[in-house]
Design an enzyme around this catalytic site. Sequence first.
Site, PDB file in Angstrom:
ATOM      1  N   ARG A   4       0.843  -1.189   0.000  1.00 41.95           N
ATOM      2  CA  ARG A   4       0.000   0.000   0.000  1.00 41.95           C
ATOM      3  C   ARG A   4       0.879   1.240   0.000  1.00 41.95           C
ATOM      4  NH1 ARG A   4      -3.534  -2.844  -1.290  1.00 41.95           N
ATOM      5  NH2 ARG A   4      -5.657  -3.058  -0.438  1.00 41.95           N
TER       6      ARG A   4
ATOM      7  N   GLU B  97      -4.920   6.565  -4.780  1.00 43.90           N
ATOM      8  CA  GLU B  97      -5.258   5.801  -5.981  1.00 43.90           C
ATOM      9  C   GLU B  97      -6.738   5.967  -6.313  1.00 43.90           C
ATOM     10  OE1 GLU B  97      -4.022   1.742  -5.457  1.00 43.90           O
ATOM     11  OE2 GLU B  97      -1.912   2.257  -5.363  1.00 43.90           O
TER      12      GLU B  97
ATOM     13  N   HIS C 215      -0.846  -0.594  -9.851  1.00 42.75           N
ATOM     14  CA  HIS C 215      -1.490  -1.493  -8.883  1.00 42.75           C
ATOM     15  C   HIS C 215      -2.029  -2.755  -9.589  1.00 42.75           C
ATOM     16  CE1 HIS C 215      -3.630  -1.535  -4.718  1.00 42.75           C
ATOM     17  NE2 HIS C 215      -3.212  -2.743  -5.071  1.00 42.75           N
TER      18      HIS C 215
END
Length: 321
Positions: free
Chosen positions: A234, A263, A285
């Site tokens: 993360r 994000e 991601h």
Amino acid sequence: MEHIVFLDHEGISQSIEKMAPDFPHTWANYEYTAPEQIVERLKDATIAMTCSVPLRKEQLAQLPKLRMISMALTGMDIVDVDYCKEQGIDVRNVPGYAENTVAEHTLAMIFDLVRKTGHYHRLMQDIHAGKKPLQNLYLNYRIRDIQGLNIAIIGHGPIGRRLAELSQAVGMNVCFHDRFGKYQGEQYQSLDLLLQQCDVLAICCPLTDETRDLIRAEHLQMMKSDAVIVNTARGGIINEQDLIQALLKEKIAGVALDVVEHEPIQLDNPILHLVEHPNLILNPHVAWSSENAMQGLMDRAIQNIKNFIQEEKAFKKSGVA
């Protein structure tokens, strides 16, 4: 009749099979749901499914029919879980579905940072385009062997443990950061010692109040100047501004990120502005998203819904409710 709403269907590849729940229901799919669309789309929903759309208290408070949230991911930080507990909204995630794929992606990024395969491919592209001359021998970028490097893994969950297995298989020396003093042995070290000794720092832990900004400027200063960092966990676990400065000032040799703090990444993100930096690898991601992992993810996320309905029925049948 249950009404299930999948808020961000775009998060799952179209090639993935989705088994329908075996109880009466309606199902609505949305490619993506912006924050201002959440309440309208969930106003009649009894069950919500999300891959990456955050569900916060201010939205959940406007959804009295909602009884269950099925998260098609592992991390719980995008849902206000404490509020859900207070309101009796059942929240279930899918832990461990991506331990192999995220670990493999992390290792792939390590190889690229250390072996410079991408750099040499781009060099060949430049030669083909006439931007750089042919040479007899190419030693433009430093290459190091993976074997014998020290990898420090922050996180001891399924992904961290799988990464340790893969790293050991290619000859790396593995150590973990033990944040809570649960473990004993040479593999578990203090954060300061890990950072001072590691050649590779791999972030594999969840984002929590305790891990936010876990790695800051003073920690990055401890690292070897030829060490590299990979974060597939993360954004926010490493302070992004401090990381940018360490990279620009060559305090560290390379950074590979599959995640950023905010994000989906936006065009004004300072990390994106560095995308041409020779020692930065930036992915959107995707470490979790192999087809194998996504199929398992969807199977288990839908099974969580089925289990919730079955448990609710059994609870009501028992006469306890």
